[in-house]
Design an enzyme around this catalytic site. Sequence first.
Site, PDB file in Angstrom:
ATOM      1  N   LEU A 106     -15.207  72.441 -26.205  1.00 55.88           N
ATOM      2  CA  LEU A 106     -14.244  71.376 -25.957  1.00 55.88           C
ATOM      3  C   LEU A 106     -13.943  70.690 -27.283  1.00 55.88           C
ATOM      4  O   LEU A 106     -14.824  70.580 -28.147  1.00 55.88           O
ATOM      5  CB  LEU A 106     -14.801  70.355 -24.964  1.00 55.88           C
ATOM      6  CG  LEU A 106     -14.971  70.812 -23.518  1.00 55.88           C
ATOM      7  CD1 LEU A 106     -15.769  69.776 -22.729  1.00 55.88           C
ATOM      8  CD2 LEU A 106     -13.628  71.065 -22.847  1.00 55.88           C
ATOM      9  N   ASP A 107     -12.707  70.214 -27.450  1.00 53.00           N
ATOM     10  CA  ASP A 107     -12.378  69.533 -28.703  1.00 53.00           C
ATOM     11  C   ASP A 107     -13.032  68.164 -28.752  1.00 53.00           C
ATOM     12  O   ASP A 107     -13.572  67.670 -27.755  1.00 53.00           O
ATOM     13  CB  ASP A 107     -10.859  69.450 -28.898  1.00 53.00           C
ATOM     14  CG  ASP A 107     -10.171  68.589 -27.845  1.00 53.00           C
ATOM     15  OD1 ASP A 107     -10.509  67.384 -27.761  1.00 53.00           O
ATOM     16  OD2 ASP A 107      -9.314  69.103 -27.111  1.00 53.00           O
ATOM     17  N   ILE A 108     -12.974  67.536 -29.898  1.00 50.08           N
ATOM     18  CA  ILE A 108     -13.705  66.295 -30.132  1.00 50.08           C
ATOM     19  C   ILE A 108     -13.267  65.170 -29.201  1.00 50.08           C
ATOM     20  O   ILE A 108     -14.059  64.284 -28.852  1.00 50.08           O
ATOM     21  CB  ILE A 108     -13.559  65.861 -31.612  1.00 50.08           C
ATOM     22  CG1 ILE A 108     -14.525  64.712 -31.940  1.00 50.08           C
ATOM     23  CG2 ILE A 108     -12.123  65.509 -31.943  1.00 50.08           C
ATOM     24  CD1 ILE A 108     -14.615  64.388 -33.419  1.00 50.08           C
TER      25      ILE A 108
END
Length: 278
Positions: A106-108
Amino acid sequence: MAERVQKVLAQAGYGSRREIESWIEQGRIEINGQPAKLGDRVEAEDEIRLNGKPVRRTLDLAPRRILLYNKPEGEICSRNDPEGRPTVFDKLPPVKNGRWIVVGRLDINSSGLILFTTDGELANRLMHPSYEIEREYAVRVLGEFSDETRRRLRTGVQLDDGPARFDDIVDGGGQGVNHWYYVLLHEGRNREVRRLFEQVGVTVNRLIRTRFGNLFLPRRVPQGKWQELGEKDLNNVLKLVGMDEALPKPSRPAKKQTRKKTASKKQTRKKTWRRTSQ
């Protein structure tokens, strides 16, 4: 029985087969003192070295494991970050042999369910597009969108890495300017959910993964915490991708004797239902 070296290392938890094949091309793997080549097979007695260090084989390792991790926003899915930001690996328990492999990045700015496993082959199957593992997300967007926008997201839009679409979109309601939707897709390209919405002009301001395959984000696991799967749930994941069960099924304990020699038909039916429904 001889097996391809990338399969042996993947089963030992060193990485996915694709990663290991790139290591072979980079000359990082040796077999009996010689640089490994793509297609090389190894026997049980062969010595494998990765970056000059001996590799522990599968039989020497602990049983394969899977962790569910509730990722908070602000963490990245890399092992190390030059900027010093926290990573999803910081809070995981240590592994005696091998390492944790992240499944479903998952992205930040996103949160929710991420899986970790010590089995590289399992990680590879869970992430490979051919297995079409479903991912479910709760997405908060700015305002509601039209039926035409929903139709486009269902039928497909063109992204820079090819066409993409949601398998399903369910209205989750909302208050004020924010509105929730639950979306489903069966692949995991980089930032795919956000890019799909951006392509139709919809702004995403919160994204939470709630399900990966047959595993749901546990409500009792707070953000930044993890939970390890038990034998039953672990084996269900292995079945999902066509792998053998991790552990033998425990034998049923012997029935205890009771004072009553017989039971009524009603009692017998009740006991049977309880046993089969657990």
